[in-house]
Design a protein around this motif. Sequence first.
Motif, PDB file in Angstrom:
ATOM      1  N   LEU A   1       0.846  -1.181   0.000  1.00 39.19           N
ATOM      2  CA  LEU A   1       0.000   0.000   0.000  1.00 39.19           C
ATOM      3  C   LEU A   1       0.884   1.234   0.000  1.00 39.19           C
ATOM      4  O   LEU A   1       1.899   1.283   0.696  1.00 39.19           O
ATOM      5  N   GLU A   2       0.504   2.207  -0.799  1.00 41.26           N
ATOM      6  CA  GLU A   2       1.239   3.462  -0.880  1.00 41.26           C
ATOM      7  C   GLU A   2       0.273   4.611  -0.653  1.00 41.26           C
ATOM      8  O   GLU A   2      -0.845   4.600  -1.184  1.00 41.26           O
ATOM      9  N   VAL A   3       0.703   5.583   0.126  1.00 43.79           N
ATOM     10  CA  VAL A   3      -0.104   6.777   0.370  1.00 43.79           C
ATOM     11  C   VAL A   3       0.431   7.882  -0.534  1.00 43.79           C
ATOM     12  O   VAL A   3       1.629   8.184  -0.520  1.00 43.79           O
ATOM     13  N   VAL A   4      -0.453   8.488  -1.313  1.00 46.69           N
ATOM     14  CA  VAL A   4      -0.067   9.548  -2.239  1.00 46.69           C
ATOM     15  C   VAL A   4       0.183  10.814  -1.438  1.00 46.69           C
ATOM     16  O   VAL A   4      -0.637  11.226  -0.625  1.00 46.69           O
ATOM     17  N   GLU A   5       1.352  11.447  -1.670  1.00 45.02           N
ATOM     18  CA  GLU A   5       1.703  12.662  -0.943  1.00 45.02           C
ATOM     19  C   GLU A   5       1.527  13.925  -1.778  1.00 45.02           C
ATOM     20  O   GLU A   5       1.404  15.011  -1.225  1.00 45.02           O
ATOM     21  N   ALA A   6       1.533  13.801  -3.098  1.00 42.93           N
ATOM     22  CA  ALA A   6       1.343  14.953  -3.985  1.00 42.93           C
ATOM     23  C   ALA A   6       0.537  14.502  -5.192  1.00 42.93           C
ATOM     24  O   ALA A   6       0.606  13.343  -5.590  1.00 42.93           O
ATOM     25  N   GLU A   7      -0.226  15.437  -5.760  1.00 41.02           N
ATOM     26  CA  GLU A   7      -1.027  15.089  -6.937  1.00 41.02           C
ATOM     27  C   GLU A   7      -0.104  14.608  -8.046  1.00 41.02           C
ATOM     28  O   GLU A   7       0.895  15.242  -8.366  1.00 41.02           O
ATOM     29  N   THR A   8      -0.432  13.458  -8.599  1.00 45.43           N
ATOM     30  CA  THR A   8       0.413  12.864  -9.630  1.00 45.43           C
ATOM     31  C   THR A   8      -0.428  11.978 -10.538  1.00 45.43           C
ATOM     32  O   THR A   8      -1.578  11.664 -10.236  1.00 45.43           O
ATOM     33  N   THR A   9       0.154  11.571 -11.640  1.00 43.02           N
ATOM     34  CA  THR A   9      -0.507  10.665 -12.571  1.00 43.02           C
ATOM     35  C   THR A   9       0.133   9.290 -12.420  1.00 43.02           C
ATOM     36  O   THR A   9       1.355   9.160 -12.437  1.00 43.02           O
ATOM     37  N   VAL A  10      -0.698   8.287 -12.266  1.00 41.97           N
ATOM     38  CA  VAL A  10      -0.234   6.908 -12.125  1.00 41.97           C
ATOM     39  C   VAL A  10      -0.292   6.244 -13.493  1.00 41.97           C
ATOM     40  O   VAL A  10      -1.307   6.315 -14.184  1.00 41.97           O
TER      41      VAL A  10
ATOM     42  N   THR B   1      -5.168  10.111 -12.575  1.00 41.58           N
ATOM     43  CA  THR B   1      -4.618  11.092 -11.643  1.00 41.58           C
ATOM     44  C   THR B   1      -5.074  10.766 -10.235  1.00 41.58           C
ATOM     45  O   THR B   1      -6.239  10.416 -10.008  1.00 41.58           O
ATOM     46  N   VAL B   2      -4.150  10.880  -9.279  1.00 43.86           N
ATOM     47  CA  VAL B   2      -4.466  10.664  -7.866  1.00 43.86           C
ATOM     48  C   VAL B   2      -4.126  11.928  -7.089  1.00 43.86           C
ATOM     49  O   VAL B   2      -3.286  12.725  -7.509  1.00 43.86           O
ATOM     50  N   GLU B   3      -4.793  12.089  -5.951  1.00 44.90           N
ATOM     51  CA  GLU B   3      -4.621  13.283  -5.130  1.00 44.90           C
ATOM     52  C   GLU B   3      -3.948  12.931  -3.810  1.00 44.90           C
ATOM     53  O   GLU B   3      -3.940  11.765  -3.405  1.00 44.90           O
TER      54      GLU B   3
END
Length: 118
Positions: A20-29, A38-40
Amino acid sequence: MGAVRKLKKPYVHSRHLVDLEVVEAETTVHNPDGTSYTVEPGDVLSVNELGEKNLVPKNHLLHYFEVGKLEETSFYDEMAKGYVEMAKINSGISNESEYVESEADFSTAKFVTGKNHL
């Protein structure tokens, strides 16, 4: 990728081992199959052994269970222990069935010969 933070231990969900990874900055997977989204910040991603990343809804996180470190034993050692335990069980069953079979033979012989008073 500096935009996500991997959680310490692996997790299991429905027979699949994932990280499991927690997204820290808006990015495209970008997934190996060519899909992307895109994830937030704050979103949680599950990453399987193929490198595929999937967004995990917050209400589904309770279905993921943390997996502890496996003992430093060989798979073959564990299998050998299992076979030894099963051999003991099978031996007990075999001994009981031999006893019952000999009792049945003895009872049959008594009734066939007419010597019920042995």
